[in-house]
Enzyme design. Structure first.
Site, PDB file in Angstrom:
ATOM      1  N   GLN A   1      64.302  68.911  55.430  1.00  0.00           N
ATOM      2  CA  GLN A   1      64.367  67.789  54.487  1.00  0.00           C
ATOM      3  C   GLN A   1      65.248  66.693  55.071  1.00  0.00           C
ATOM      4  OE1 GLN A   1      64.948  69.601  50.242  1.00  0.00           O
ATOM      5  NE2 GLN A   1      65.585  71.129  51.698  1.00  0.00           N
TER       6      GLN A   1
ATOM      7  N   ASP B   1      67.901  62.966  59.679  1.00  0.00           N
ATOM      8  CA  ASP B   1      68.852  62.550  60.723  1.00  0.00           C
ATOM      9  C   ASP B   1      68.353  62.730  62.158  1.00  0.00           C
ATOM     10  OD1 ASP B   1      69.226  65.348  61.208  1.00  0.00           O
ATOM     11  OD2 ASP B   1      70.872  65.408  59.749  1.00  0.00           O
TER      12      ASP B   1
ATOM     13  N   HIS C   1      60.862  64.637  54.853  1.00  0.00           N
ATOM     14  CA  HIS C   1      61.305  63.399  54.208  1.00  0.00           C
ATOM     15  C   HIS C   1      61.374  62.235  55.180  1.00  0.00           C
ATOM     16  CE1 HIS C   1      63.345  65.922  50.785  1.00  0.00           C
ATOM     17  NE2 HIS C   1      62.023  65.944  50.745  1.00  0.00           N
TER      18      HIS C   1
ATOM     19  N   GLY D   1      71.070  75.896  54.121  1.00  0.00           N
ATOM     20  CA  GLY D   1      71.783  74.637  53.862  1.00  0.00           C
ATOM     21  C   GLY D   1      71.058  73.682  52.941  1.00  0.00           C
ATOM     22  N   THR D   2      70.353  74.229  51.965  1.00  0.00           N
ATOM     23  CA  THR D   2      69.727  73.344  50.963  1.00  0.00           C
ATOM     24  C   THR D   2      70.078  73.820  49.570  1.00  0.00           C
ATOM     25  OG1 THR D   2      67.660  72.482  50.056  1.00  0.00           O
ATOM     26  CG2 THR D   2      67.496  74.576  51.247  1.00  0.00           C
TER      27      THR D   2
ATOM     28  N   ASN E   1      73.914  79.930  52.907  1.00  0.00           N
ATOM     29  CA  ASN E   1      74.568  78.847  52.157  1.00  0.00           C
ATOM     30  C   ASN E   1      75.957  79.343  51.753  1.00  0.00           C
ATOM     31  OD1 ASN E   1      75.180  76.802  50.113  1.00  0.00           O
ATOM     32  ND2 ASN E   1      72.985  76.357  50.143  1.00  0.00           N
TER      33      ASN E   1
ATOM     34  N   ALA F   1      76.089  77.695  58.123  1.00  0.00           N
ATOM     35  CA  ALA F   1      74.934  77.955  58.994  1.00  0.00           C
ATOM     36  C   ALA F   1      75.334  77.988  60.469  1.00  0.00           C
ATOM     37  CB  ALA F   1      73.875  76.883  58.755  1.00  0.00           C
TER      38      ALA F   1
HETATM   39  N1  APR Z   1      76.031  75.633  56.119  1.00  0.00           N
HETATM   40  C1  APR Z   1      75.059  75.922  55.214  1.00  0.00           C
HETATM   41  N2  APR Z   1      74.937  75.317  54.034  1.00  0.00           N
HETATM   42  C2  APR Z   1      75.837  74.374  53.718  1.00  0.00           C
HETATM   43  C3  APR Z   1      76.876  74.003  54.600  1.00  0.00           C
HETATM   44  C4  APR Z   1      76.957  74.679  55.841  1.00  0.00           C
HETATM   45  N3  APR Z   1      77.916  74.416  56.743  1.00  0.00           N
HETATM   46  N4  APR Z   1      77.610  73.035  54.014  1.00  0.00           N
HETATM   47  C5  APR Z   1      77.031  72.785  52.810  1.00  0.00           C
HETATM   48  N5  APR Z   1      75.969  73.602  52.616  1.00  0.00           N
HETATM   49  C6  APR Z   1      75.040  73.662  51.492  1.00  0.00           C
HETATM   50  C7  APR Z   1      75.605  73.255  50.150  1.00  0.00           C
HETATM   51  O1  APR Z   1      76.238  74.348  49.511  1.00  0.00           O
HETATM   52  C8  APR Z   1      74.344  72.796  49.415  1.00  0.00           C
HETATM   53  O2  APR Z   1      73.731  73.889  48.730  1.00  0.00           O
HETATM   54  O3  APR Z   1      74.006  72.726  51.740  1.00  0.00           O
HETATM   55  C9  APR Z   1      73.426  72.327  50.519  1.00  0.00           C
HETATM   56  C10 APR Z   1      73.216  70.826  50.570  1.00  0.00           C
HETATM   57  O4  APR Z   1      72.570  70.444  49.408  1.00  0.00           O
HETATM   58  P1  APR Z   1      72.135  68.939  49.140  1.00  0.00           P
HETATM   59  O5  APR Z   1      73.265  68.019  49.413  1.00  0.00           O
HETATM   60  O6  APR Z   1      71.540  68.893  47.776  1.00  0.00           O
HETATM   61  O7  APR Z   1      71.035  68.660  50.267  1.00  0.00           O
HETATM   62  P2  APR Z   1      69.506  69.035  50.274  1.00  0.00           P
HETATM   63  O8  APR Z   1      69.223  70.326  49.601  1.00  0.00           O
HETATM   64  O9  APR Z   1      69.049  68.852  51.667  1.00  0.00           O
HETATM   65  O10 APR Z   1      68.894  67.862  49.408  1.00  0.00           O
HETATM   66  C11 APR Z   1      67.502  67.721  49.314  1.00  0.00           C
HETATM   67  O11 APR Z   1      67.751  65.653  48.165  1.00  0.00           O
HETATM   68  O12 APR Z   1      68.781  63.608  47.849  1.00  0.00           O
HETATM   69  C12 APR Z   1      67.722  64.253  48.411  1.00  0.00           C
HETATM   70  O13 APR Z   1      66.321  63.427  50.068  1.00  0.00           O
HETATM   71  C13 APR Z   1      67.571  64.057  49.908  1.00  0.00           C
HETATM   72  O14 APR Z   1      66.614  65.559  51.527  1.00  0.00           O
HETATM   73  C14 APR Z   1      67.550  65.450  50.467  1.00  0.00           C
HETATM   74  C15 APR Z   1      67.123  66.276  49.262  1.00  0.00           C
END
Ligand code: APR
Length: 245
Positions: free
Chosen positions: A101, A104, A119, A187-188, A213, A231
């Site tokens: 997603q 970067d 995305h 990491g999502t 996560n 991760a």
């Molecule tokens: N390793 C693994 N996971 C991690 C780490 C790490 N070092 N640091 C943070 N996280 C986790 C957090 O706990 C969280 O659950 O990564 C997740 C990031 O979540 P979001 O910020 O919601 O990102 P994401 O899930 O990619 O968001 C999806 O939302 O705003 C939109 O388009 C944007 O692509 C993005 C989409």
């Protein structure tokens, strides 16, 4: 925890088809802010002001300023061990697909090629008149909003809230989830659709689903294994066990 790592390494060793879904957390250790959580971008900015087609129609310069700022944060960042391990898994597993997603570009920089950037990519722009998509790596941008050679404004070639993903990308991602032996969700926050449905589809079709996560997410109760932590720490440990076995 070591035994959980070993169990996944063992499964990866014999798997034919592996899908990994990544989100902003995978780039956190490269210094790129995530969206949600206490330090997330959405604590300080509103998605509806910056990441919707309506926001861009209302104030393209404001939206471009935000993307220019994000490009300046991303430009000096390097792939971290999580990106590197995922690029290596592509070489080891017979049928591997990485679905991200993230916009970067760090997975591509780490060497991943069997990759769907669901995305879009922050380094691509799209002409509003011609629809042409091309790379633009100017940091910082000298003209806001930037223009195409035809004189028309361009937009970031990313998927905003309220927009549809590419039909081909979506079909490929869901087909891969349906036939995966192992599905890794890394990491999502598992909150944004349609990506959030992929591990559920994989699970329904019999895949072993593992989540990496530091915190639980809405899909944690559904996964077969939740590996709690970063991760960039966990993936290298799994790869190291896999390479030694
Ligand atoms: N390793 C693994 N996971 C991690 C780490 C790490 N070092 N640091 C943070 N996280 C986790 C957090 O706990 C969280 O659950 O990564 C997740 C990031 O979540 P979001 O910020 O919601 O990102 P994401 O899930 O990619 O968001 C999806 O939302 O705003 C939109 O388009 C944007 O692509 C993005 C989409």
């Amino acid at each position: 925890m070591d035994s959980a790592f070993a169990a996944i390494a063992e499964r990866l060793k014999t798997a034919t088809s592996v899908v990994a879904l990544t989100g902003a957390g995978v780039s956190a250790e490269s210094g790129i802010p995530t969206f949600r959580g206490p330090e997330g971008l959405w604590q300080h900015y509103k998605p509806e002001d910056l990441a919707t087609p309506q926001a861009f129609a209302r104030d393209p310069r404001l939206v471009w300023e935000w993307y220019d700022w994000r490009r300046q944060k991303i430009a000096p960042a390097s792939p971290n061990p999580a990106h590197e391990v995922l690029a290596q898994l592509e070489q080891i597993v017979p049928d591997f697909l990485l679905i991200t997603q993230n916009i970067d570009g760090l997975h591509r920089l780490a060497g991943s090629r069997r990759l769907i950037e669901m995305h879009g990519c922050i380094w691509q722009v799209r002409c509003l008149t011609e629809g042409t998509v091309y790379e633009n790596r100017e940091v910082p941008l000298s003209l806001l909003p930037p223009q195409c050679a035809c004189g028309s404004m361009v937009r970031p070639d990313v998927v905003w809230f309220g927009e549809s993903l590419s039909v081909e990308d979506q079909a490929r991602a869901f087909a891969a989830a349906e036939s995966a032996d192992i599905f890794l969700t890394i990491g999502t926050s598992a909150l944004v659709q349609p990506a959030a449905s992929l591990p559920i589809v994989a699970k329904d079709r019999g895949a072993f689903v593992a989540e990496i996560n530091p915190v639980p997410t809405p899909i944690t109760p559904l996964v077969d294994s939740h590996l709690q932590g970063a991760a960039g720490v966990i993936l290298p440990q799994i790869l190291s066990i896999l390479l030694k076995s």
